[in-house]
Design a protein around this motif. Structure first.
Motif, PDB file in Angstrom:
ATOM      1  N   PHE A 122      30.526  61.409  11.893  1.00 52.66           N
ATOM      2  CA  PHE A 122      29.700  62.599  12.063  1.00 52.66           C
ATOM      3  C   PHE A 122      29.063  63.015  10.748  1.00 52.66           C
ATOM      4  O   PHE A 122      29.486  62.601   9.675  1.00 52.66           O
ATOM      5  N   VAL A 123      28.043  63.855  10.881  1.00 52.78           N
ATOM      6  CA  VAL A 123      27.441  64.527   9.738  1.00 52.78           C
ATOM      7  C   VAL A 123      27.434  66.013  10.053  1.00 52.78           C
ATOM      8  O   VAL A 123      26.909  66.431  11.094  1.00 52.78           O
ATOM      9  N   ALA A 124      28.043  66.808   9.179  1.00 51.74           N
ATOM     10  CA  ALA A 124      28.025  68.268   9.300  1.00 51.74           C
ATOM     11  C   ALA A 124      27.210  68.808   8.138  1.00 51.74           C
ATOM     12  O   ALA A 124      27.419  68.430   6.989  1.00 51.74           O
ATOM     13  N   ARG A 125      26.272  69.673   8.448  1.00 48.81           N
ATOM     14  CA  ARG A 125      25.419  70.257   7.411  1.00 48.81           C
ATOM     15  C   ARG A 125      25.846  71.705   7.187  1.00 48.81           C
ATOM     16  O   ARG A 125      26.189  72.413   8.129  1.00 48.81           O
ATOM     17  N   GLY A 139      49.608  63.891  25.330  1.00 50.48           N
ATOM     18  CA  GLY A 139      48.266  63.539  25.782  1.00 50.48           C
ATOM     19  C   GLY A 139      47.150  64.270  25.068  1.00 50.48           C
ATOM     20  O   GLY A 139      45.983  64.136  25.439  1.00 50.48           O
ATOM     21  N   ARG A 140      47.475  65.061  24.038  1.00 55.42           N
ATOM     22  CA  ARG A 140      46.458  65.811  23.285  1.00 55.42           C
ATOM     23  C   ARG A 140      45.959  64.975  22.113  1.00 55.42           C
ATOM     24  O   ARG A 140      46.750  64.342  21.405  1.00 55.42           O
ATOM     25  N   TRP A 141      44.648  65.008  21.869  1.00 58.52           N
ATOM     26  CA  TRP A 141      44.075  64.337  20.715  1.00 58.52           C
ATOM     27  C   TRP A 141      44.274  65.200  19.477  1.00 58.52           C
ATOM     28  O   TRP A 141      44.167  66.423  19.542  1.00 58.52           O
ATOM     29  N   ARG A 142      44.582  64.556  18.348  1.00 60.88           N
ATOM     30  CA  ARG A 142      44.799  65.247  17.070  1.00 60.88           C
ATOM     31  C   ARG A 142      44.048  64.513  15.968  1.00 60.88           C
ATOM     32  O   ARG A 142      43.980  63.288  15.955  1.00 60.88           O
ATOM     33  N   TYR A 143      43.515  65.285  15.050  1.00 55.33           N
ATOM     34  CA  TYR A 143      42.845  64.739  13.860  1.00 55.33           C
ATOM     35  C   TYR A 143      43.907  64.178  12.923  1.00 55.33           C
ATOM     36  O   TYR A 143      44.902  64.856  12.642  1.00 55.33           O
ATOM     37  N   ILE A 144      43.698  62.956  12.426  1.00 55.53           N
ATOM     38  CA  ILE A 144      44.628  62.367  11.451  1.00 55.53           C
ATOM     39  C   ILE A 144      44.075  62.558  10.046  1.00 55.53           C
ATOM     40  O   ILE A 144      44.701  63.191   9.197  1.00 55.53           O
ATOM     41  N   ASP A 145      42.922  61.969   9.804  1.00 52.87           N
ATOM     42  CA  ASP A 145      42.295  62.054   8.480  1.00 52.87           C
ATOM     43  C   ASP A 145      40.871  61.535   8.580  1.00 52.87           C
ATOM     44  O   ASP A 145      40.429  61.142   9.655  1.00 52.87           O
ATOM     45  N   GLY A 146      40.181  61.554   7.452  1.00 50.66           N
ATOM     46  CA  GLY A 146      38.811  61.088   7.448  1.00 50.66           C
ATOM     47  C   GLY A 146      38.455  60.421   6.145  1.00 50.66           C
ATOM     48  O   GLY A 146      39.068  60.696   5.114  1.00 50.66           O
ATOM     49  N   ALA A 147      37.472  59.540   6.217  1.00 45.81           N
ATOM     50  CA  ALA A 147      36.949  58.861   5.020  1.00 45.81           C
ATOM     51  C   ALA A 147      35.501  59.313   4.841  1.00 45.81           C
ATOM     52  O   ALA A 147      34.685  59.201   5.755  1.00 45.81           O
ATOM     53  N   LEU A 148      35.215  59.839   3.645  1.00 45.59           N
ATOM     54  CA  LEU A 148      33.855  60.274   3.357  1.00 45.59           C
ATOM     55  C   LEU A 148      32.941  59.071   3.262  1.00 45.59           C
ATOM     56  O   LEU A 148      33.332  58.005   2.790  1.00 45.59           O
ATOM     57  N   ARG A 149      31.703  59.255   3.702  1.00 48.27           N
ATOM     58  CA  ARG A 149      30.696  58.210   3.642  1.00 48.27           C
ATOM     59  C   ARG A 149      29.528  58.708   2.812  1.00 48.27           C
ATOM     60  O   ARG A 149      29.365  59.901   2.626  1.00 48.27           O
ATOM     61  N   ASP A 150      28.732  57.777   2.364  1.00 46.93           N
ATOM     62  CA  ASP A 150      27.534  58.172   1.587  1.00 46.93           C
ATOM     63  C   ASP A 150      26.386  58.546   2.483  1.00 46.93           C
ATOM     64  O   ASP A 150      26.243  58.188   3.552  1.00 46.93           O
ATOM     65  N   HIS A 171      29.430  63.757   5.455  1.00 50.61           N
ATOM     66  CA  HIS A 171      29.331  62.562   6.309  1.00 50.61           C
ATOM     67  C   HIS A 171      30.696  61.895   6.257  1.00 50.61           C
ATOM     68  O   HIS A 171      31.138  61.468   5.193  1.00 50.61           O
ATOM     69  N   GLU A 172      31.352  61.820   7.406  1.00 52.70           N
ATOM     70  CA  GLU A 172      32.734  61.365   7.448  1.00 52.70           C
ATOM     71  C   GLU A 172      32.983  60.505   8.683  1.00 52.70           C
ATOM     72  O   GLU A 172      32.358  60.702   9.718  1.00 52.70           O
ATOM     73  N   THR A 173      33.892  59.569   8.549  1.00 58.04           N
ATOM     74  CA  THR A 173      34.462  58.881   9.703  1.00 58.04           C
ATOM     75  C   THR A 173      35.889  59.390   9.839  1.00 58.04           C
ATOM     76  O   THR A 173      36.702  59.222   8.931  1.00 58.04           O
ATOM     77  N   SER A 174      36.148  60.063  10.945  1.00 57.78           N
ATOM     78  CA  SER A 174      37.447  60.689  11.190  1.00 57.78           C
ATOM     79  C   SER A 174      38.271  59.834  12.138  1.00 57.78           C
ATOM     80  O   SER A 174      37.741  59.235  13.072  1.00 57.78           O
ATOM     81  N   ARG A 175      39.577  59.831  11.893  1.00 58.76           N
ATOM     82  CA  ARG A 175      40.507  59.121  12.775  1.00 58.76           C
ATOM     83  C   ARG A 175      41.280  60.140  13.602  1.00 58.76           C
ATOM     84  O   ARG A 175      41.713  61.170  13.080  1.00 58.76           O
ATOM     85  N   PHE A 176      41.439  59.822  14.889  1.00 57.66           N
ATOM     86  CA  PHE A 176      42.162  60.685  15.820  1.00 57.66           C
ATOM     87  C   PHE A 176      43.227  59.874  16.545  1.00 57.66           C
ATOM     88  O   PHE A 176      43.083  58.664  16.724  1.00 57.66           O
ATOM     89  N   GLU A 177      44.297  60.576  16.956  1.00 57.44           N
ATOM     90  CA  GLU A 177      45.338  59.927  17.750  1.00 57.44           C
ATOM     91  C   GLU A 177      45.733  60.847  18.898  1.00 57.44           C
ATOM     92  O   GLU A 177      45.662  62.067  18.785  1.00 57.44           O
ATOM     93  N   ARG A 178      46.139  60.237  20.003  1.00 59.88           N
ATOM     94  CA  ARG A 178      46.629  61.006  21.155  1.00 59.88           C
ATOM     95  C   ARG A 178      48.148  61.109  21.014  1.00 59.88           C
ATOM     96  O   ARG A 178      48.835  60.112  20.823  1.00 59.88           O
ATOM     97  N   ASP A 179      48.671  62.349  21.080  1.00 59.00           N
ATOM     98  CA  ASP A 179      50.116  62.535  20.927  1.00 59.00           C
ATOM     99  C   ASP A 179      50.838  62.273  22.250  1.00 59.00           C
ATOM    100  O   ASP A 179      50.204  61.954  23.265  1.00 59.00           O
ATOM    101  N   ASN A 180      52.147  62.418  22.249  1.00 56.66           N
ATOM    102  CA  ASN A 180      52.960  62.139  23.440  1.00 56.66           C
ATOM    103  C   ASN A 180      52.634  63.061  24.611  1.00 56.66           C
ATOM    104  O   ASN A 180      52.886  62.713  25.769  1.00 56.66           O
TER     105      ASN A 180
END
Length: 98
Positions: A62-65, A87-98, A76-85
């Motif tokens: 995504f890109v957030a302005r 069934g809810r999605w949770r944000y793990i972390d993100g890597a900034l992009r140029d 500008h980031e690529t975020s990683r998400f995981e589904r917990d036990n």
């Protein structure tokens, strides 16, 4: 991805409780409240890519302005998400992009 949009909205309105509730317990910073910045004015979110990895993992690019002190920025980031036990999605972390 709905979670990405709702987390962006939480940043816009300063809903730290929601951000904490949707962040993986393993990676949520303990000082999250201190990182909220009322001087930031969020301007928009563009989801560039949503990639399911498997049934419990996904990535969102995504890109957030935003503006701080009248100066425009973009996150500008690529975020990683995981589904917990439950069934809810949770944000793990993100890597900034140029």
């Amino acid at each position: 991805m709905e979670l990405m949009r709702s987390r962006y909205t939480a940043y816009v309105i300063g809903n730290i409780e929601y951000l904490r509730a949707t962040w993986s317990d393993a990676t949520c910073p303990p000082d999250l409240e201190a990182s909220a910045d009322s001087a930031t004015r969020w301007l928009g979110l563009q989801i560039k890519r949503h990639t399911p990895i498997d049934t419990t993992h996904a990535e969102v690019e995504f890109v957030a302005r935003y503006k701080v002190g009248g100066r425009a920025h973009r996150l500008h980031e690529t975020s990683r998400f995981e589904r917990d036990n439950a069934g809810r999605w949770r944000y793990i972390d993100g890597a900034l992009r140029d």
